[in-house]
Design a protein around this motif. Sequence first.
Motif, PDB file in Angstrom:
ATOM      1  N   ILE A   3      -4.350  -1.874  11.745  1.00 55.72           N
ATOM      2  CA  ILE A   3      -3.746  -0.599  12.143  1.00 55.72           C
ATOM      3  C   ILE A   3      -2.454  -0.338  11.368  1.00 55.72           C
ATOM      4  N   LYS A   4      -1.657  -1.386  11.154  1.00 51.05           N
ATOM      5  CA  LYS A   4      -0.421  -1.229  10.370  1.00 51.05           C
ATOM      6  C   LYS A   4      -0.730  -0.683   8.983  1.00 51.05           C
ATOM      7  N   ILE A   5      -1.805  -1.159   8.406  1.00 49.31           N
ATOM      8  CA  ILE A   5      -2.183  -0.734   7.057  1.00 49.31           C
ATOM      9  C   ILE A   5      -2.759   0.676   7.062  1.00 49.31           C
ATOM     10  N   LEU A   6      -3.632   0.968   8.029  1.00 45.49           N
ATOM     11  CA  LEU A   6      -4.268   2.284   8.097  1.00 45.49           C
ATOM     12  C   LEU A   6      -3.258   3.392   8.365  1.00 45.49           C
ATOM     13  N   GLN A   7      -2.201   3.073   9.089  1.00 48.64           N
ATOM     14  CA  GLN A   7      -1.200   4.095   9.410  1.00 48.64           C
ATOM     15  C   GLN A   7      -0.393   4.568   8.201  1.00 48.64           C
ATOM     16  N   VAL A   8      -0.506   3.842   7.114  1.00 45.09           N
ATOM     17  CA  VAL A   8       0.181   4.257   5.886  1.00 45.09           C
ATOM     18  C   VAL A   8      -0.468   5.517   5.311  1.00 45.09           C
ATOM     19  N   PHE A   9      -1.767   5.634   5.511  1.00 49.43           N
ATOM     20  CA  PHE A   9      -2.498   6.795   5.000  1.00 49.43           C
ATOM     21  C   PHE A   9      -2.296   7.982   5.940  1.00 49.43           C
ATOM     22  N   LYS A  10      -1.923   9.110   5.369  1.00 45.43           N
ATOM     23  CA  LYS A  10      -1.663  10.320   6.149  1.00 45.43           C
ATOM     24  C   LYS A  10      -2.772  11.340   5.879  1.00 45.43           C
ATOM     25  N   VAL A  27       0.837  -1.210   0.000  1.00 42.44           N
ATOM     26  CA  VAL A  27       0.000   0.000   0.000  1.00 42.44           C
ATOM     27  C   VAL A  27       0.868   1.254   0.000  1.00 42.44           C
ATOM     28  N   LYS A  28       1.899   1.245   0.814  1.00 41.67           N
ATOM     29  CA  LYS A  28       2.773   2.416   0.896  1.00 41.67           C
ATOM     30  C   LYS A  28       3.470   2.688  -0.435  1.00 41.67           C
ATOM     31  N   THR A  55      -1.617  10.745  -0.319  1.00 39.77           N
ATOM     32  CA  THR A  55      -1.814   9.398   0.235  1.00 39.77           C
ATOM     33  C   THR A  55      -3.289   9.060   0.416  1.00 39.77           C
ATOM     34  N   MET A  56      -4.162   9.906  -0.090  1.00 41.53           N
ATOM     35  CA  MET A  56      -5.592   9.759   0.206  1.00 41.53           C
ATOM     36  C   MET A  56      -6.437   9.517  -1.040  1.00 41.53           C
ATOM     37  N   HIS A  57      -5.984   8.627  -1.913  1.00 41.21           N
ATOM     38  CA  HIS A  57      -6.707   8.357  -3.151  1.00 41.21           C
ATOM     39  C   HIS A  57      -7.629   7.134  -3.063  1.00 41.21           C
ATOM     40  N   LEU A  58      -7.583   6.409  -1.959  1.00 39.07           N
ATOM     41  CA  LEU A  58      -8.383   5.185  -1.827  1.00 39.07           C
ATOM     42  C   LEU A  58      -9.877   5.501  -1.848  1.00 39.07           C
ATOM     43  N   LYS A  59     -10.604   4.823  -2.729  1.00 37.00           N
ATOM     44  CA  LYS A  59     -12.046   5.053  -2.867  1.00 37.00           C
ATOM     45  C   LYS A  59     -12.884   3.906  -2.316  1.00 37.00           C
ATOM     46  N   ASN A  60     -12.380   2.677  -2.424  1.00 33.74           N
ATOM     47  CA  ASN A  60     -13.125   1.502  -1.946  1.00 33.74           C
ATOM     48  C   ASN A  60     -12.273   0.701  -0.979  1.00 33.74           C
ATOM     49  N   LEU A  61     -12.800   0.467   0.224  1.00 36.45           N
ATOM     50  CA  LEU A  61     -12.070  -0.269   1.250  1.00 36.45           C
ATOM     51  C   LEU A  61     -12.984  -1.338   1.850  1.00 36.45           C
ATOM     52  N   PHE A  62     -12.542  -2.592   1.771  1.00 40.31           N
ATOM     53  CA  PHE A  62     -13.338  -3.714   2.259  1.00 40.31           C
ATOM     54  C   PHE A  62     -12.563  -4.446   3.358  1.00 40.31           C
ATOM     55  N   LEU A  63     -13.081  -4.375   4.589  1.00 42.28           N
ATOM     56  CA  LEU A  63     -12.413  -4.983   5.739  1.00 42.28           C
ATOM     57  C   LEU A  63     -13.329  -5.947   6.487  1.00 42.28           C
TER      58      LEU A  63
END
Length: 211
Positions: free
Chosen positions: A134-141, A111-112, A147-155
Motif C-alpha cells: 500500500i505504501k508503494i501503490l499510494q505513490v501513484f496518483k 518509486v516516487k 505518475t502513471m507511466h508504469l507498464k509492468n508490475l510484478f507483485l
Amino acid sequence: RKSLKLLRNTRAIISDAIVTRILSKRTVIDSVCYVNLNRCYKTLRNKCDYLAKLGALRNLQFLNLNYLKLEDSLVGILALALVSSNCKIRTLKLKNNKITNKGALGISYIVKSKIETLTELDLSGNLIGDDGIIKILQVFKPTDPSTMHLKNLFLSGNNITGVSIKFLMPILESPYCSLKVMYLMKNKLRSVGCKFLAQSLKKNSVLSMLG
C-alpha cells in the motif's frame, strides 16, 4: 569497454574487486545505463558499499538486483543512493530478496523519485505484505498522468490480500493507467480480492496480461 561488458553480462563473475575497479573509472560512471547483478549474492559480498555507489551512475536506466538476499537495511541504502541521484530508472527488479514492510518504505521513496520514468517494477517473491504494498501503490496518483507511466508490475508471492487490491483499484480504473502486464500469483487475494480486481478490470482497457 570491458568494464561495461562486465556489468551487462549475466555470466560474468561479479566480485567486489571488479565492482570497485569499474566504479573508479569516470568513463564508466558517465556511460553505464544497464546493471545486472542477478544471483550475484555469492560473489558480491560488500553489498552495502556497492549499493551506495549506484547513485553515481548518472545514466542508469535498468537495474536488476534479483536474488541478492537484500534485507530492509540494504534497501534503505539503495533508496538513499537512487533518490539523491539524477539517474532516470526505467526498470527496477528486486525479485526474490528478503524485503518486508519496512523495506517497502525505501522502495516507495525510489518509486516516487523516479515516477516519471519508471515503467517496470518487479517485487515478486518478497515478504512485503499489505502494509508495504500500500505504501508503494499510494505513490501513484490516478488523477495525475505524470505518475502513471508504469507498464509492468510484478507483485507475486508477497502475502498480499484484497486490502492491497482495493488500493490498486483506482490505478487500474484511471484513464491514465498504462499497466499492460501485472502478476499477482501466489498471494492471498481470496474471493474478496478477486471481486475487487474483476470490478476494476471492467473499467480498464489497457491491461493485456494478468497472472
